[in-house]
Design a protein around this motif. Structure first.
Motif, PDB file in Angstrom:
ATOM      1  N   VAL A 171      39.499  45.586  38.328  1.00 34.10           N
ATOM      2  CA  VAL A 171      38.204  44.977  38.010  1.00 34.10           C
ATOM      3  C   VAL A 171      37.683  45.498  36.674  1.00 34.10           C
ATOM      4  CG1 VAL A 171      35.779  44.835  38.723  1.00 34.10           C
ATOM      5  CG2 VAL A 171      37.606  44.504  40.410  1.00 34.10           C
ATOM      6  N   HIS A 172      37.727  46.795  36.474  1.00 35.28           N
ATOM      7  CA  HIS A 172      37.216  47.355  35.222  1.00 35.28           C
ATOM      8  C   HIS A 172      38.040  46.868  34.038  1.00 35.28           C
ATOM      9  CE1 HIS A 172      34.980  50.017  32.663  1.00 35.28           C
ATOM     10  NE2 HIS A 172      36.064  50.689  32.302  1.00 35.28           N
ATOM     11  N   PHE A 173      39.354  46.790  34.193  1.00 39.89           N
ATOM     12  CA  PHE A 173      40.226  46.300  33.122  1.00 39.89           C
ATOM     13  C   PHE A 173      39.856  44.873  32.729  1.00 39.89           C
ATOM     14  CE2 PHE A 173      44.181  44.108  31.863  1.00 39.89           C
ATOM     15  CZ  PHE A 173      44.523  44.861  30.760  1.00 39.89           C
ATOM     16  N   LEU A 174      39.642  44.005  33.715  1.00 37.40           N
ATOM     17  CA  LEU A 174      39.342  42.603  33.414  1.00 37.40           C
ATOM     18  C   LEU A 174      37.925  42.429  32.870  1.00 37.40           C
ATOM     19  CD1 LEU A 174      41.106  40.836  36.405  1.00 37.40           C
ATOM     20  CD2 LEU A 174      41.876  41.014  34.037  1.00 37.40           C
ATOM     21  N   ARG A 175      37.010  43.323  33.204  1.00 42.13           N
ATOM     22  CA  ARG A 175      35.671  43.282  32.612  1.00 42.13           C
ATOM     23  C   ARG A 175      35.687  43.793  31.171  1.00 42.13           C
ATOM     24  NH1 ARG A 175      32.092  46.765  34.431  1.00 42.13           N
ATOM     25  NH2 ARG A 175      30.351  45.490  33.673  1.00 42.13           N
ATOM     26  N   LYS A 176      36.608  44.704  30.877  1.00 40.03           N
ATOM     27  CA  LYS A 176      36.656  45.322  29.554  1.00 40.03           C
ATOM     28  C   LYS A 176      37.502  44.507  28.583  1.00 40.03           C
ATOM     29  CE  LYS A 176      37.234  50.005  27.672  1.00 40.03           C
ATOM     30  NZ  LYS A 176      35.810  50.306  27.496  1.00 40.03           N
ATOM     31  N   VAL A 177      38.643  44.021  29.043  1.00 37.59           N
ATOM     32  CA  VAL A 177      39.544  43.231  28.204  1.00 37.59           C
ATOM     33  C   VAL A 177      39.331  41.769  28.591  1.00 37.59           C
ATOM     34  CG1 VAL A 177      41.917  43.061  27.360  1.00 37.59           C
ATOM     35  CG2 VAL A 177      41.111  45.204  28.317  1.00 37.59           C
ATOM     36  N   VAL A 178      38.236  41.191  28.085  1.00 38.29           N
ATOM     37  CA  VAL A 178      37.685  39.952  28.638  1.00 38.29           C
ATOM     38  C   VAL A 178      38.558  38.734  28.400  1.00 38.29           C
ATOM     39  CG1 VAL A 178      35.317  40.780  28.538  1.00 38.29           C
ATOM     40  CG2 VAL A 178      36.288  39.620  26.540  1.00 38.29           C
ATOM     41  N   TRP A 179      39.487  38.798  27.423  1.00 39.04           N
ATOM     42  CA  TRP A 179      40.304  37.626  27.126  1.00 39.04           C
ATOM     43  C   TRP A 179      41.494  37.486  28.083  1.00 39.04           C
ATOM     44  CZ3 TRP A 179      39.275  41.670  23.834  1.00 39.04           C
ATOM     45  CH2 TRP A 179      40.295  42.624  23.678  1.00 39.04           C
ATOM     46  N   MET A 180      41.742  38.486  28.920  1.00 36.19           N
ATOM     47  CA  MET A 180      42.867  38.387  29.846  1.00 36.19           C
ATOM     48  C   MET A 180      42.664  37.267  30.868  1.00 36.19           C
ATOM     49  SD  MET A 180      45.415  40.410  29.322  1.00 36.19           S
ATOM     50  CE  MET A 180      45.804  41.726  28.186  1.00 36.19           C
ATOM     51  N   VAL A 181      41.540  37.293  31.549  1.00 32.67           N
ATOM     52  CA  VAL A 181      41.173  36.247  32.511  1.00 32.67           C
ATOM     53  C   VAL A 181      39.798  35.750  32.095  1.00 32.67           C
ATOM     54  CG1 VAL A 181      40.768  35.677  34.935  1.00 32.67           C
ATOM     55  CG2 VAL A 181      42.543  37.328  34.337  1.00 32.67           C
ATOM     56  N   PRO A 182      39.732  34.767  31.197  1.00 32.56           N
ATOM     57  CA  PRO A 182      38.439  34.332  30.664  1.00 32.56           C
ATOM     58  C   PRO A 182      37.462  33.947  31.766  1.00 32.56           C
ATOM     59  CG  PRO A 182      40.243  33.367  29.416  1.00 32.56           C
ATOM     60  CD  PRO A 182      40.863  34.042  30.604  1.00 32.56           C
ATOM     61  N   GLY A 183      36.220  34.401  31.617  1.00 33.65           N
ATOM     62  CA  GLY A 183      35.188  34.091  32.604  1.00 33.65           C
ATOM     63  C   GLY A 183      35.318  34.873  33.890  1.00 33.65           C
ATOM     64  N   PHE A 184      36.102  35.940  33.881  1.00 36.63           N
ATOM     65  CA  PHE A 184      36.299  36.716  35.106  1.00 36.63           C
ATOM     66  C   PHE A 184      34.983  37.270  35.647  1.00 36.63           C
ATOM     67  CE2 PHE A 184      36.619  40.871  37.126  1.00 36.63           C
ATOM     68  CZ  PHE A 184      37.467  40.588  38.191  1.00 36.63           C
ATOM     69  N   THR A 185      34.756  37.075  36.945  1.00 33.97           N
ATOM     70  CA  THR A 185      33.707  37.767  37.684  1.00 33.97           C
ATOM     71  C   THR A 185      34.277  38.119  39.052  1.00 33.97           C
ATOM     72  OG1 THR A 185      32.776  35.774  38.717  1.00 33.97           O
ATOM     73  CG2 THR A 185      31.867  36.436  36.561  1.00 33.97           C
ATOM     74  N   VAL A 186      33.721  39.134  39.655  1.00 33.26           N
ATOM     75  CA  VAL A 186      34.182  39.535  40.986  1.00 33.26           C
ATOM     76  C   VAL A 186      33.961  38.413  41.981  1.00 33.26           C
ATOM     77  CG1 VAL A 186      33.720  41.096  42.916  1.00 33.26           C
ATOM     78  CG2 VAL A 186      33.948  42.006  40.589  1.00 33.26           C
ATOM     79  N   TYR A 225      36.546  35.605  41.867  1.00 26.59           N
ATOM     80  CA  TYR A 225      37.913  35.953  42.262  1.00 26.59           C
ATOM     81  C   TYR A 225      37.957  36.900  43.463  1.00 26.59           C
ATOM     82  CZ  TYR A 225      39.534  33.767  37.954  1.00 26.59           C
ATOM     83  OH  TYR A 225      39.816  32.864  36.960  1.00 26.59           O
ATOM     84  N   ARG A 226      36.900  36.954  44.239  1.00 26.03           N
ATOM     85  CA  ARG A 226      36.842  37.908  45.348  1.00 26.03           C
ATOM     86  C   ARG A 226      38.007  37.761  46.331  1.00 26.03           C
ATOM     87  NH1 ARG A 226      33.270  41.505  47.462  1.00 26.03           N
ATOM     88  NH2 ARG A 226      31.782  41.002  45.815  1.00 26.03           N
ATOM     89  N   PRO A 227      38.396  36.563  46.761  1.00 25.11           N
ATOM     90  CA  PRO A 227      39.520  36.482  47.704  1.00 25.11           C
ATOM     91  C   PRO A 227      40.820  37.052  47.120  1.00 25.11           C
ATOM     92  CG  PRO A 227      38.265  34.443  47.732  1.00 25.11           C
ATOM     93  CD  PRO A 227      37.750  35.238  46.579  1.00 25.11           C
ATOM     94  N   ARG A 228      41.127  36.741  45.865  1.00 28.07           N
ATOM     95  CA  ARG A 228      42.342  37.271  45.256  1.00 28.07           C
ATOM     96  C   ARG A 228      42.251  38.783  45.061  1.00 28.07           C
ATOM     97  NH1 ARG A 228      46.999  35.515  45.524  1.00 28.07           N
ATOM     98  NH2 ARG A 228      47.711  35.733  43.369  1.00 28.07           N
ATOM     99  N   LEU A 229      41.069  39.265  44.708  1.00 29.82           N
ATOM    100  CA  LEU A 229      40.890  40.710  44.574  1.00 29.82           C
ATOM    101  C   LEU A 229      41.095  41.405  45.915  1.00 29.82           C
ATOM    102  CD1 LEU A 229      37.766  40.708  42.235  1.00 29.82           C
ATOM    103  CD2 LEU A 229      40.018  41.627  41.643  1.00 29.82           C
ATOM    104  N   ARG A 230      40.557  40.823  46.969  1.00 35.25           N
ATOM    105  CA  ARG A 230      40.728  41.402  48.304  1.00 35.25           C
ATOM    106  C   ARG A 230      42.207  41.448  48.682  1.00 35.25           C
ATOM    107  NH1 ARG A 230      37.636  44.124  52.119  1.00 35.25           N
ATOM    108  NH2 ARG A 230      35.875  42.722  51.706  1.00 35.25           N
TER     109      ARG A 230
END
Length: 276
Positions: A226-241, A244-249
């Protein structure tokens, strides 16, 4: 990210030692909440200590950059982030300038670099560089989003050097494709060093050195992802928890069951020269 194993330096339990109560694994919600609360400005990756690792390129970019800065008379660091890499150099040229496009990073870089005499200029990543022709004998950059080789050539003096570490093709795409699915070949091949070599040569630069490496990464808990995708924002554009909560879980459960989520970053080192 931390390049050492999370458990490095820990002692082993021996006979006669008193064992404390084992702590329960931290929950998905706890890990995610901590990652969402962590600040993301700058390029300080110390938050990942013990939670994620990334192998480092063999060429030791920051050290090699510092040696070149010590010999330069006027330098420009493009897309400096929070200024951490530039600030790591022990000796800076008499004239040292840095650009950055993200306002939060501009503020952080200014606070870090101004005491060292570095001028920090707010400049959009895709805009022409706001400097005169031939202003610098050294231009550096660590992980530029999209290098403008025509502009780099313009601001370099004849005989000047561009020394940079770039992100390569399909970097950390194990993470990207986990969330976004398979990516098209043109997306996977973007930032290829051969393509960038051709662009640099077309802009009038000579290639002195070009090296590329593929490096192992490990994400040891879902908070690190989560921290990586919030910091490196171009990896998954528009990422929010929430998005993507089901995939994160699912990934949280996978890491708990199978161990660290493994990905690979790609990096290439450029040393380019503007002909005399």
């Amino acid at each position: 990210m931390n390049s050492n194993p999370a458990d490095q330096g820990r002692g082993k339990s021996g006979e006669g030692q008193v064992q404390g109560p084992r702590q329960a694994p931290r929950t998905f919600d706890d890990l995610v909440a901590e990652a969402e609360a962590a600040p993301t400005e700058g390029w300080d990756f110390s938050w990942f200590e013990g939670r994620a690792t990334e192998e480092r390129p063999s060429w030791r970019y920051a050290e090699a950059m510092a040696r070149r800065l010590a010999r330069a008379s006027a330098s420009l660091d493009i897309q400096t982030g929070g200024g951490e890499v530039l600030a790591s150099a022990a000796t800076l040229p008499p004239l040292a300038v840095a650009t950055e496009g993200w306002p939060a990073n501009v503020a952080k870089a200014t606070a870090l670099l101004h005491p060292r005499g570095v001028v920090v200029v707010a400049a959009p990543e895709d805009a022409p560089l706001p400097f005169a022709d031939g202003a610098f004998d050294l231009v550096t950059s660590r992980h530029p989003v999209k290098p403008r080789f025509d502009e780099i050539t313009r601001v370099l003096r004849p005989g000047g050097t561009y020394f940079a570490q770039h992100v390569g093709p399909a970097s950390v795409f194990e993470v990207v494709e986990y969330f976004l699915g398979p990516q098209a070949e043109d997306v996977r091949n973007a930032r290829h060093p051969d393509q960038e070599r051709a662009e640099a040569e077309a802009a009038g630069l000579e290639v002195v050195e070009l090296r590329a490496e593929r490096l192992r990464m490990e994400f040891r808990d879902i908070g690190a992802v989560v921290h990586f995708l919030r910091k490196v924002v171009w990896m998954v554009p528009g990422f929010t928890v929430e998005a993507y909560r089901p995939r994160l879980r699912e990934l949280h459960d996978r890491i708990r069951a199978e161990g660290p989520f493994v990905a690979h970053s790609t990096r290439h080192l450029f040393e380019l020269r503007k002909p005399e």
